[in-house]
Design an enzyme around this catalytic site. Sequence first.
Site, PDB file in Angstrom:
ATOM      1  N   HIS A  81       3.468   2.446  -1.095  1.00 21.94           N
ATOM      2  CA  HIS A  81       2.861   2.104   0.628  1.00 21.94           C
ATOM      3  C   HIS A  81       3.332   0.986   0.310  1.00 21.94           C
ATOM      4  O   HIS A  81       3.203   0.605   1.684  1.00 21.94           O
ATOM      5  CB  HIS A  81       1.271   2.315  -0.739  1.00 21.94           C
ATOM      6  CG  HIS A  81       0.853   3.156  -1.053  1.00 21.94           C
ATOM      7  ND1 HIS A  81      -0.956   3.318  -1.966  1.00 21.94           N
ATOM      8  CD2 HIS A  81       1.378   4.445  -1.456  1.00 21.94           C
ATOM      9  CE1 HIS A  81      -0.943   4.258  -2.091  1.00 21.94           C
ATOM     10  NE2 HIS A  81       0.433   5.109  -2.290  1.00 21.94           N
TER      11      HIS A  81
ATOM     12  N   GLU B 162       1.856   3.437  -6.543  1.00 19.94           N
ATOM     13  CA  GLU B 162       1.076   3.104  -4.997  1.00 19.94           C
ATOM     14  C   GLU B 162       2.210   1.816  -4.661  1.00 19.94           C
ATOM     15  O   GLU B 162       2.549   1.321  -3.651  1.00 19.94           O
ATOM     16  CB  GLU B 162       0.477   1.431  -5.942  1.00 19.94           C
ATOM     17  CG  GLU B 162      -1.060   1.930  -6.472  1.00 19.94           C
ATOM     18  CD  GLU B 162      -1.692   2.795  -5.753  1.00 19.94           C
ATOM     19  OE1 GLU B 162      -1.886   1.978  -4.029  1.00 19.94           O
ATOM     20  OE2 GLU B 162      -3.078   3.017  -4.993  1.00 19.94           O
TER      21      GLU B 162
ATOM     22  N   GLU C  50      -1.506  -4.325  -0.130  1.00 23.17           N
ATOM     23  CA  GLU C  50      -0.497  -3.683  -0.833  1.00 23.17           C
ATOM     24  C   GLU C  50       0.739  -3.916  -1.609  1.00 23.17           C
ATOM     25  O   GLU C  50       0.880  -3.448  -2.897  1.00 23.17           O
ATOM     26  CB  GLU C  50       0.070  -2.814  -0.436  1.00 23.17           C
ATOM     27  CG  GLU C  50      -0.819  -1.274   0.164  1.00 23.17           C
ATOM     28  CD  GLU C  50      -1.756  -0.287  -0.349  1.00 23.17           C
ATOM     29  OE1 GLU C  50      -0.964  -0.632  -1.991  1.00 23.17           O
ATOM     30  OE2 GLU C  50      -2.850   0.623  -0.867  1.00 23.17           O
TER      31      GLU C  50
ATOM     32  N   HIS D  18      -5.720   8.420  -7.412  1.00 21.09           N
ATOM     33  CA  HIS D  18      -5.926   7.563  -7.906  1.00 21.09           C
ATOM     34  C   HIS D  18      -7.045   7.161  -8.197  1.00 21.09           C
ATOM     35  O   HIS D  18      -8.093   7.570  -9.694  1.00 21.09           O
ATOM     36  CB  HIS D  18      -5.193   6.508  -7.388  1.00 21.09           C
ATOM     37  CG  HIS D  18      -4.003   6.600  -6.696  1.00 21.09           C
ATOM     38  ND1 HIS D  18      -2.948   5.398  -6.616  1.00 21.09           N
ATOM     39  CD2 HIS D  18      -3.030   7.389  -7.293  1.00 21.09           C
ATOM     40  CE1 HIS D  18      -1.994   6.095  -6.468  1.00 21.09           C
ATOM     41  NE2 HIS D  18      -1.736   6.977  -7.814  1.00 21.09           N
TER      42      HIS D  18
ATOM     43  N   TRP E 171       6.348  11.869  -1.905  1.00 22.37           N
ATOM     44  CA  TRP E 171       7.464  11.503  -0.789  1.00 22.37           C
ATOM     45  C   TRP E 171       8.409   9.820  -0.940  1.00 22.37           C
ATOM     46  O   TRP E 171       6.880   9.406  -2.042  1.00 22.37           O
ATOM     47  CB  TRP E 171       6.328  11.742   0.200  1.00 22.37           C
ATOM     48  CG  TRP E 171       5.005  10.657   0.553  1.00 22.37           C
ATOM     49  CD1 TRP E 171       4.004  11.040  -0.157  1.00 22.37           C
ATOM     50  CD2 TRP E 171       5.593   8.779   0.720  1.00 22.37           C
ATOM     51  NE1 TRP E 171       3.218   9.810  -0.150  1.00 22.37           N
ATOM     52  CE2 TRP E 171       3.499   8.672   0.452  1.00 22.37           C
ATOM     53  CE3 TRP E 171       5.815   8.326   1.426  1.00 22.37           C
ATOM     54  CZ2 TRP E 171       3.088   7.471   0.731  1.00 22.37           C
ATOM     55  CZ3 TRP E 171       5.337   6.894   1.419  1.00 22.37           C
ATOM     56  CH2 TRP E 171       3.672   7.079   1.109  1.00 22.37           C
TER      57      TRP E 171
ATOM     58  N   GLU F   7      -9.624   2.274  -5.651  1.00 19.55           N
ATOM     59  CA  GLU F   7      -9.146   3.285  -4.671  1.00 19.55           C
ATOM     60  C   GLU F   7     -10.257   3.991  -3.611  1.00 19.55           C
ATOM     61  O   GLU F   7      -8.891   4.227  -3.048  1.00 19.55           O
ATOM     62  CB  GLU F   7      -8.953   4.690  -6.087  1.00 19.55           C
ATOM     63  CG  GLU F   7      -7.791   3.758  -7.146  1.00 19.55           C
ATOM     64  CD  GLU F   7      -6.535   3.869  -6.618  1.00 19.55           C
ATOM     65  OE1 GLU F   7      -6.149   3.972  -5.648  1.00 19.55           O
ATOM     66  OE2 GLU F   7      -5.754   3.135  -7.425  1.00 19.55           O
TER      67      GLU F   7
ATOM     68  N   THR G 293      -9.534   1.815  -0.754  1.00 20.67           N
ATOM     69  CA  THR G 293      -8.340   2.089   0.436  1.00 20.67           C
ATOM     70  C   THR G 293      -8.597   3.324   0.616  1.00 20.67           C
ATOM     71  O   THR G 293      -7.865   3.730   1.644  1.00 20.67           O
ATOM     72  CB  THR G 293      -7.191   1.783  -0.812  1.00 20.67           C
ATOM     73  OG1 THR G 293      -7.551   2.867  -1.656  1.00 20.67           O
ATOM     74  CG2 THR G 293      -7.263  -0.136  -0.884  1.00 20.67           C
TER      75      THR G 293
ATOM     76  N   ASP H  74      -2.761   9.268  -1.559  1.00 23.66           N
ATOM     77  CA  ASP H  74      -2.759   9.074  -3.238  1.00 23.66           C
ATOM     78  C   ASP H  74      -3.433   8.293  -3.413  1.00 23.66           C
ATOM     79  O   ASP H  74      -4.087   8.432  -4.389  1.00 23.66           O
ATOM     80  CB  ASP H  74      -1.193   7.925  -2.682  1.00 23.66           C
ATOM     81  CG  ASP H  74       0.140   8.789  -2.598  1.00 23.66           C
ATOM     82  OD1 ASP H  74       0.683   9.882  -2.991  1.00 23.66           O
ATOM     83  OD2 ASP H  74       1.118   7.839  -2.330  1.00 23.66           O
ATOM     84  N   GLU H  75      -4.256   7.285  -2.778  1.00 29.26           N
ATOM     85  CA  GLU H  75      -5.174   6.471  -3.075  1.00 29.26           C
ATOM     86  C   GLU H  75      -6.271   7.404  -3.277  1.00 29.26           C
ATOM     87  O   GLU H  75      -7.190   7.047  -4.178  1.00 29.26           O
ATOM     88  CB  GLU H  75      -6.023   6.227  -2.028  1.00 29.26           C
ATOM     89  CG  GLU H  75      -5.126   4.502  -1.498  1.00 29.26           C
ATOM     90  CD  GLU H  75      -4.548   3.765  -2.022  1.00 29.26           C
ATOM     91  OE1 GLU H  75      -4.956   4.015  -3.998  1.00 29.26           O
ATOM     92  OE2 GLU H  75      -3.292   2.793  -1.563  1.00 29.26           O
TER      93      GLU H  75
END
Length: 331
Positions: free
Chosen positions: A116, A113, A76, A202, A33, A166, A169, A198-199
Amino acid sequence: MSTHNVRLEVMQLLEKDINTFVDEYLIPVEKIWQPSDLLPDPQSESFHEDLKELQEIAKDLPYDFWVVMVGDTITEEALPTYESWLMTVEGINQVDEGGNGWSKWVRSWTGEENRHGDVLNKYLYLSGRVNMREVEMTTQHLINDGFDIGTDRDPYKNFVYTSFQELATYISHNRVSQLAKKYGDNKLSKTCRLIAGDEMRHHMAYSEFINRIFQVDPSEMMLAFQYMMKQKIVMPAHFLRESGQKIGEAFEQFSDSAQRIGVYTAMDYVDILRKLIEKWQIDKIDGLTAEAEKARDFLMKLPDRMARISERLVIPEESHIFKWVTPALVK
């Protein structure tokens, strides 16, 4: 062989699988995205209606929520600091022969990242609820001030930090997503949920790096884990300040807002530690030196000790008034 050389050898060993790590834990640019997928489209005929809807819903979000949104966004957006730090870690080389596999990982991680801060900044700007110039000055200060997360250039310590951070977050963005949904902002809720996803990916990557290191250098990895937890994991934005403030002055007040609305609390810190101990099966690791055995004993007892301390913390009931967020614009 020195511990320094062993670390470099271990980093080279892990580097052989770097393409596998990229494929498993990161998503290709064309498939992931992008911020424009989640925000009103200025090229659309419905842009003004969509913008009005975003701003109307934003009016129902409370003060501490906006403080947390701003703090998360600034954190971020200080990404240049984090990338530059990781590029100096021993075993990561961005110069020779166009850079090694680890530099490819750091750049690709940074690319994910970067989205974000981009999407959150645009949301804040469009919402009309915050003082963007103050937000932007805080971001610039945070990048200018840099940070010191206590890892030096040691890859073991840095991977402990990123594994922990990570996951932290993930928790923060996921909780903001839940709160946004509670207050009726489903689009913001979706955005924060995607960021949280995403976090988590990661986190899974960095924690796997640690898992691999435990398999080949268990004692030194255990000592690095103990070192990081003894000095405590500082947040990336621990130097946070508003215009006219000293370094770090705003961070504690921002943290109070996050704890007050349950976005990220002292008990979350303890829970993350418990999860890492379980994930890496710290109680089952064999072949440790006597020093590393003591480190393991310290780590196994630490969560309960920290939980007792966390239970005694008192969070101020009243919100600190930030320059970022004007109370007259927010409930």
